[in-house]
Design an enzyme around this catalytic site. Structure first.
Site, short mmCIF file in Angstrom:
data_model
loop_
_atom_site.label_atom_id
_atom_site.label_comp_id
_atom_site.label_asym_id
_atom_site.label_seq_id
_atom_site.Cartn_x
_atom_site.Cartn_y
_atom_site.Cartn_z
N GLY A 18 0.80 -1.22 0.00
CA GLY A 18 0.00 0.00 0.00
C GLY A 18 0.83 1.26 0.00
CB ALA A 39 4.64 7.14 10.07
N GLY A 63 7.85 2.16 9.94
CA GLY A 63 7.37 1.08 9.08
C GLY A 63 6.81 -0.10 9.87
CD GLU A 80 11.64 -5.77 6.92
OE1 GLU A 80 12.58 -6.50 6.63
OE2 GLU A 80 11.79 -4.62 7.38
#
Ligand code: FES
Ligand code: FES
Lengths: 784, 162
Positions: free
Chosen positions: A492, A736, A738, A741
């Site tokens: 996304g 933000a 990530g 993973e």
């Protein structure tokens, strides 16, 4: 509109906007590499591969293959002397003097169709002289093992990777913090453990595919299913001795990556073949069988741990020795070993740490990036050992974790100061979701019930200066096109970038387009789509580009209205003045600028916003101690928990409840964050319960979906509770970090801890298949 | 190489196709008819990315020969949109967030559509069973299953009262 009124308008940031690419994906219009037509001139390539794990190549005779009608070219390693690789440049595109794994490319054919190419492969005769092979990384690291890369000392390598010349150790990463040997004396309890985490495969549903064409002007165009068009441009240019600007990589949507389409893997093969048939496009698609073992796999790990805590349950010391089964080439894998090293405590504070993380050449398939980059393997060891120590101390596993987990301000294993993190909240949320601590009886006497929890941390693993860039441009209709170089691999990324651009520019999300396919000729630079770094790094670049465009619009309007920029804003696609209450649409000025009074000249012009981002603060770590000011950019942390039953008659695990909680800093699109967590959790669960590449003397015995099972719709635990924690990152867009993973990292360990709780058994490693569990229970006398 | 000329109906259109005898339906759709929405994930009948409807039933198009389809009716993902409207399974999977990389999506949608055609009100287990041949590595299936449940609701005939 007043300031107070505009503040109430919804921002696209933090909203679960519908994916930008979803309509094209549900209608079949989305273009993947295999969907691009190349016309009747296209040549089809097939690759002749080594049947030996380790052998000398004595002779290759391809005269018969060349003579087969329809064959246009046959190539071997003879023609391509230069090595290629992302970190350690150790790989030949085609084997030259020797082969080092079963499946290694030895020669290739391009023909007018795939059937002829396949037929021609059988006509290539290769003579080998088998050599002693290495299949065990612990043996491989020993002085007795035969050397697999005798020239390793000559390979190019960045200064933060430490190959040990004269051995099979391609990287030796050390942490020496405090004094571990003396620390054991302070310990009230010490536990030791050893685990083996086997090879698994990424299994994207889209196989690798690449098409290459060299033109007579010396330029190369490569179309590839790729997470890394820019890295591919760079590495291929170097290996083929051409300039980066003469290599154009076009990367359409990717049908699943998970790391296997990062760096350069099979893409160099059609490039090499096409170099011998200038002007013809050459296409190579991996078969599903090839997909399983000829490309990157997740390398196996042998991990040996010793861990101790004091009488109050404070962790005191950790000794961690990891042998990574790097495979035949460790060009990418050396950095997994490094990441394993600087994360080797898991998310815990230890005053004393002694780590040896060894990347060892073996004659197995090549280990590469796989979602989590070593972290699933490492945490499988750490998190079970934490449980063992807590049990030995008689402390509840959740309390033990809350007490010892890493907290903002801690000096972690590398000497870096930990930033604020919501790990404590993650632990509490995940534990609560499965009713940790509440007694849970099995639903029948034939079942055993158990609960388990595991934590994780992971930092983006990348070169210290991995950069991102972006551009923002207007169209006549007031929409904005964002150009960027990071890939949409299903996570996304394009959607989240559009939300960020819209948020900064003050235009509706629906007015933002993201330009694809990626094309290194036109797209701004991006290092690679890996390491869960796009939301943060590419996000920062997009924010900067959008801010640049915004500044230009506001300057123009301020000039036009003769007002101060401070009094202006952009809301819902209109530049407004809070002072004079004038407004005008960005649509009218984004390209055409504005006329002066009475049309006596014009001002402005097409708006182009530019932005880039690169972390500037990461420092190298000392080779002997692994210490340095700042090893990494930041850590995403989280926890996962299971409540399970095991059927005593079958060994089958049934998940009653499962839960995830991750600290993502700020969820730009909460539903996409949840989708990552759910999908990652199932991928982790699949690796915990079903998956293993069965390797025998270097040969994969199960290279098909029938024999290498991944979770299907009937296998999944459907209820997965997700909590999103948001402790902002100081340099992340809106805070933000990530999350791509991380959701599969703690899964094996959390399930293993639940299995132990149910059975009292710790298996050597995953997959925890029904058969294995049943036999272990039988052995232990739990069943008759 | 023998070439056969066959006639079939694909997404409601009548087609005359010249297809080599050993080509699969998947190859024929992608390379002769330009219908690249149907994907090749394994070419071995194991992943479901190539699922299409053949005479109303879902099949792995990589396991069917093109020449076998003489006279057949075929529906691919490109045939799901009707009059510019998404099929309920498309709309519901979009809404549920059941698409990530999208490579499994065409096959999933066809399996879902065929399920709802034969069983308008499937249970969760029936939905899972219908999807067992469609591998998805991204989503973990949860949102796909949720989407199909929602689609089943949309699937029911809507009675319009005057
Ligand atoms: S491509 Fe037909 S089942 Fe996989
Ligand atoms: S969405 Fe990627 S395989 Fe299903």
């Amino acid at each position: 509109m007043t300031l107070a009124e505009t503040k109430k308008l919804p921002s696209p940031v933090g909203e679960s906007k519908t994916r930008l690419d979803v309509i094209e994906k549900v209608t079949g219009a989305a273009v993947y590499t295999d969907d691009i037509p190349f016309g009747p001139g296209l040549l089809h390539a097939r690759v002749k591969r080594s049947p030996h794990a380790h052998a000398k190549i004595l002779k290759i005779d391809y005269s018969k293959a060349e003579a087969l009608p329809g064959v246009k070219v046959v190539v071997t390693g003879e023609d391509f002397p230069k090595r290629i690789g992302l970190y350690l440049v150790d790989k030949h595109i085609f084997a030259r003097d020797r082969v080092r794994f079963i499946g290694e490319p030895v020669a290739a054919v391009a023909a007018i169709n795939a059937d002829i190419a396949e037929k021609a492969l059988d006509l290539i005769e290769v003579e080998y002289e088998p050599l002693e092979a290495v299949f065990d990384p612990v043996y491989g690291a020993s002085p007795e093992a035969p050397l697999l890369h005798p020239d390793m000392a000559d390979y190019d390598v960045p200064n933060y990777i430490f190959p040990q010349a004269g051995t099979n150790i391609a990287n030796h990463f050390k942490i020496r913090k405090g004094d571990v040997e003396r620390a054991w004396e302070q310990c009230a309890a010490v536990v030791e453990s050893e685990f083996y985490i086997p090879h698994v495969q990424h299994v994207p549903i889209e196989p690798h595919v690449a098409v290459a064409r060299w033109d007579d002007d010396g330029t190369l165009t490569l179309w590839a299913a790729s997470q890394s068009p820019f890295a591919q441009r760079n590495l291929i240019a170097k290996s083929f001795g051409v300039s980066q600007s003469d290599v154009r990589v076009i990367a359409p949507l990717v049908g699943g990556g998970f790391g296997c389409k990062a760096g350069v893997t099979m893409e160099a093969l059609p490039v090499a073949i096409a170099s011998k048939v200038k002007g013809r496009a050459v296409k190579l698609t991996l078969t599903r069988e090839e997909e399983f073992f000829t490309n990157f796999v997740r390398q196996a790990l042998v991990i040996k741990l010793k861990m101790g805590c004091d009488a109050d349950g404070n962790l005191v010391a950790l000794k961690n020795t990891m042998y990574w089964d790097g495979g035949a080439s460790t060009e990418y894998g050396v950095n997994i070993t490094r990441a394993g090293g600087y994360n080797s405590t898991g998310p815990y504070f230890f005053p004393n740490v002694h780590t040896d993380s060894l990347c060892v050449y073996t004659n197995h398939p090549i280990g590469g990036a796989y979602r989590g980059f070593g972290m699933s393997e490492l945490h499988t060891g750490i998190e079970q050992t934490i449980d063992m120590l807590a049990e030995k101390m008689g402390i509840d596993a959740v309390d033990f974790r809350l007490k010892n987990c890493v907290k903002g301000g801690d000096i972690i294993l590398t000497g870096m100061t930990m930033h604020p993190t919501g790990l404590n909240q993650c632990i509490e949320k995940a534990a609560k979701a499965i009713e940790w601590g509440k007694e849970a009886k099995p639903s029948s006497p034939n079942k055993l019930r158990g609960k388990g929890i595991a934590l994780m941390w992971k930092a983006p693993s990348m070169p210290p200066n991995a950069g991102s860039s972006a551009e923002v441009k207007f169209s006549e209709d007031g929409t904005v096109t964002v150009s960027l170089g990071g890939q949409e691999i299903g996570q996304g990324a394009f959607t989240v970038m559009a939300q960020m651009a819209a948020g900064v520019l003050g235009i509706p999300y629906e007015s933002v387009r993201v330009r694809g396919p990626l094309d290194t000729r036109y797209s701004p630079y991006e290092w690679q789509t890996v390491a869960s770094r796009l939301t943060w790094s590419m996000g920062n670049a997009v924010v900067a580009a959008a801010q640049d465009a915004r500044d230009q619009l506001l300057d123009l309007a301020a000039d036009h209205w003769d007002e101060e920029v401070e009094d202006l804003d952009i809301v819902n696609g209109k530049v407004i003045s809070y002072k004079s209450e004038q407004e005008m649409s960005v649509k009218d000025i984004g390209i055409y600028g504005l006329p002066n009074e009475n049309f006596e000249g014009w001002k402005g012009g097409p708006i182009v916003g530019r932005g880039s981002f690169m972390p500037t603060y990461v420092t190298n770590l000392d080779f002997e101690t692994g210490q340095g000011d700042r090893a990494v950019v930041h850590y995403t942390t989280g926890a996962q928990a299971f409540d399970i039953e095991i059927d005593k008659e079958t060994g089958r695990i049934e998940v009653l409840k499962s839960a995830s909680a991750f600290d993502v800093g700020r969820a730009i699109n909460p539903e996409l964050v949840r989708a990552q967590i759910e999908g990652g959790f199932i991928q982790g669960y699949s690796s915990a319960v079903y998956e293993q590449m069965l390797l025998k003397e270097g040969a994969m015995l199960n290279p098909s979906f029938v024999d290498y099972r991944i979770a299907t719709a009937v296998d999944i635990p459907i209820e997965h509770h997700v909590d999103i924690i948001e402790v902002p990152q100081d340099d992340g867009p809106w805070g933000a970090r990530g999350i791509g993973e991380h959701p599969m990292v703690p899964t094996i360990a959390a399930l293993a801890n639940a299995i132990y709780d149910a059975t009292g058994l710790r298996l050597e490693g995953p997959p925890f298949t029904a058969e294995k569990l049943y036999l272990a229970m039988l052995d232990a006398g739990l069943v008759e | 190489m023998t070439i056969h000329t066959i006639t079939c109906t694909v997404n409601g259109e009548s087609e005359v196709v010249e297809v080599p005898a050993h080509w699969t339906l998947l190859q024929m759709l992608r390379e002769k008819l330009g219908l690249t929405g149907t994907k090749n994930g394994c070419a071995g009948g194991e992943c479901g990315a190539c699922t299409v409807m053949l005479n109303g039933a879902p099949v792995n198009s990589c396991m069917v020969l093109g020449v076998e389809c003489d006279g057949a009716t075929i529906v691919t993902v490109e045939g799901l949109v009707k009059d510019g409207q998404l099929d309920p399974v498309q709309a519901a999977i979009v809404e549920a967030g059941g698409v990530q990389c999208g490579f499994c999506t065409p096959g999933v949608l066809i399996s879902a559509r065929s399920l709802l055609d034969r069983n308008p009100n499937p249970t969760e287990d029936e939905i899972k069973e219908a999807l067992v041949g469609n591998l998805c590595r991204c989503t973990g299936y949860v949102r796909i299953i949720d989407g199909i449940k929602e689609a089943a609701k949309l699937n029911e005939p809507v009675v319009i009262k005057e």
